[in-house]
Design an enzyme around this catalytic site. Structure first.
Site, short mmCIF file in Angstrom:
data_model
loop_
_atom_site.label_atom_id
_atom_site.label_comp_id
_atom_site.label_asym_id
_atom_site.label_seq_id
_atom_site.Cartn_x
_atom_site.Cartn_y
_atom_site.Cartn_z
CE LYS A 1 0.85 -9.12 35.90
NZ LYS A 1 1.43 -8.07 36.74
C1 LIG Z 1 2.58 -8.28 37.45
C2 LIG Z 1 3.31 -7.07 37.88
C3 LIG Z 1 4.66 -7.15 38.25
C4 LIG Z 1 5.41 -8.45 38.32
O1 LIG Z 1 5.58 -9.05 37.06
P1 LIG Z 1 6.02 -10.57 36.95
O2 LIG Z 1 5.99 -10.89 35.50
O3 LIG Z 1 5.03 -11.36 37.75
O4 LIG Z 1 7.39 -10.65 37.53
C5 LIG Z 1 5.31 -5.96 38.56
N1 LIG Z 1 4.67 -4.78 38.56
C6 LIG Z 1 3.38 -4.68 38.21
C7 LIG Z 1 2.74 -3.35 38.24
C8 LIG Z 1 2.66 -5.81 37.86
O5 LIG Z 1 1.37 -5.70 37.51
#
Ligand SMILES: *Cc1c(COP(=O)(O)O)cnc(C)c1O
Length: 464
Positions: A112
């Site tokens: 993220k």
């Molecule tokens: C947020 C997250 C996901 C999921 O991502 P999306 O964009 O919500 O599908 C998967 N793995 C980790 C470690 C995350 O932080």
């Protein structure tokens, strides 16, 4: 570039307005009116570019008319300079044609950071130009919150309020959020689960009167700019293994459908992608829709991969908008019905979804087994989300001569429980976080009451 709502009733907006607005007034999500499409020759010419320069190429058409090239260039340079791997998004090979795309070299050790480090800078830039302030409100099952806080902590124009489910995020995740003591950062531990947090954020956006004239901005992946930033690493990974001349496949651990949707967009923008695999945990609504046209909510389960413990995947609506021929009324109707009942897509629409995506759901026991097995065979330690992605990749992979790239969405240190369950030693915190467990924390525990949350925010926000 103009942006339109998936429900067809909100006004179309510029990039800067979409950036600050988050969700559309009609309850829909913003998408570009038209995607930029790159030729094979153009994509090929980007081979070997540093990550930040590639990011500039991919992102520039989306912000054109709102952010100058010079400003964008500076922001992407600064964003990807904070990553502690010079490749930013390096690939690691596990087996013949099998790759892991490490997206955890940012400040909070999860993918993220790719979007939120840029989002904070973009928002700050636009707010400075306009002489405005914005209140960020977000829900997190762990990773979004810390990445959003890291992205906003230096801003002079943002206050950020992040709600996490009390006692339901790992200690590392909580500390990554609550140890940021900047005076524009507020952590709320809500006595509820992640969906309760997300519901409160949605309700707050719908009625912002509690802010007495100030406006809310979103850092969840309903914010278009997050999706936009994530498109870049599909290009970088493909180019690194022989694209665009050679197609590649991706497997993506999925919760809110944001990350995988960025992969779908990369494909629409001209990147040759053969397969896109949606990997879920036991909260498998996306797998059920794709494999069986069953779009029904189940009870939310807590798993060893908490960042994917999501039942209502907001970004799936963006895909539905395309699959329904960009008919906003049809999407609005479907989403309205989905609130209260199980829905099915029209058969032809479901066929299009199935043609675009494969899917697989993985339970906790298998997650631990994959972590154990891959470590035994290669010495590589997977985090549980990535383990789910890898398992799904192996189950769904149709043509083994096409490289399969699994997105490693988090560093294993963030989720020690499944690693220990797999019989392995919990990994050590990397140097940049080595004192995390000693840092001072600050957060407020609030009951599951919208009125109390609103009162808390109204009394802490900075006004001019
Ligand atoms: C947020 C997250 C996901 C999921 O991502 P999306 O964009 O919500 O599908 C998967 N793995 C980790 C470690 C995350 O932080």
């Amino acid at each position: 570039m103009k942006y339109i709502s998936t429900r067809g009733k909100a006004p179309s907006l510029s990039f800067s307005d979409v950036l600050l607005a988050g969700m559309a007034e009609d309850g829909g999500l913003y998408v570009p009116e038209q995607l930029p499409v790159f030729s094979q020759a153009e994509i090929a010419s980007w081979s070997g570019l540093p990550y930040a320069e590639l990011a500039f190429k991919v992102i520039q058409p989306f912000v054109e008319g709102c952010i100058s090239d010079a400003d964008l260039k500076q922001m992407v340079d600064e964003t990807y300079a904070v990553f502690d791997h010079s490749g930013v998004a390096p690939l690691v090979q596990l087996e013949q044609n099998e790759w892991i795309l490490e997206l955890f070299h940012g400040p909070t050790l999860a993918f993220k950071d790719f979007a939120l480090q840029l989002l904070g800078r973009l928002m700050d830039h636009v707010l400075a130009e306009r002489g405005e302030r914005l209140v960020i409100m977000g829900a997190t099952s762990g990773d979004t919150g810390s990445a959003a806080i890291e992205g906003c902590r230096h801003s002079e124009h943002l206050d950020i309020f992040i709600m996490h489910p009390y006692n339901r995020v790992s200690e590392v995740q909580r500390r990554q959020m609550t140890s940021i003591l900047a005076d524009n950062v507020f952590n709320i531990a809500l006595e509820g689960n992640f969906d309760d947090c997300q519901e409160m954020v949605k309700d707050s956006f719908a009625d912002q009167s509690f802010l007495k004239g100030m406006k809310l901005g979103a850092v969840n992946s309903i914010n278009w700019a997050r999706i936009m930033a994530q498109i870049v690493y599909y290009f970088s990974a493909s180019l690194a293994v022989g694209g665009p001349h050679r197609p590649v496949s991706f497997s993506v651990p999925t919760g809110n459908f944001g990350d995988i949707f960025a992969g779908y967009l990369a494909k629409q923008m001209g990147l040759p992608i053969e397969q896109l695999v949606v990997a879920t945990n036991r909260n498998d609504i996306l797998h059920r829709v794709i494999s069986g046209n069953d779009m029904s909510k189940g009870a939310l389960e807590h798993t060893l991969s908490p960042s994917m413990d999501i039942m209502v995947s907001s970004n799936f609506e963006r895909l539905l908008f395309d699959v329904y021929g960009r008919d906003g009324a049809a999407v609005a109707d479907l989403m309205q019905r989905f609130k209260t009942e199980a829905v099915q897509l029209e058969p032809a629409r479901w066929d299009s979804v199935r043609a675009l995506f494969d899917s697989y759901a993985v339970d906790d026991a298998t997650t631990c087994e994959v972590i154990r097995q891959v470590h035994a065979e290669t010495g590589y330690l997977l985090d549980p989300h990535t383990a789910i992605g890898l398992k799904a990749a192996r189950e769904c992979w149709k043509n083994r001569s096409v490289p399969m790239i699994t997105l490693a969405t988090a560093h294993p240190v963030k989720f020690p429980e499944p690693v220990v369950k797999a019989g392995l030693e919990a990994p050590q915190l990397p140097a940049r976080l080595s004192d995390l467990m000693e840092r001072e924390e600050r957060f407020s525990v609030l009951p599951k009451s919208l009125a109390e949350v609103h009162a808390y925010i109204a009394s802490h926000v900075h006004r001019d």
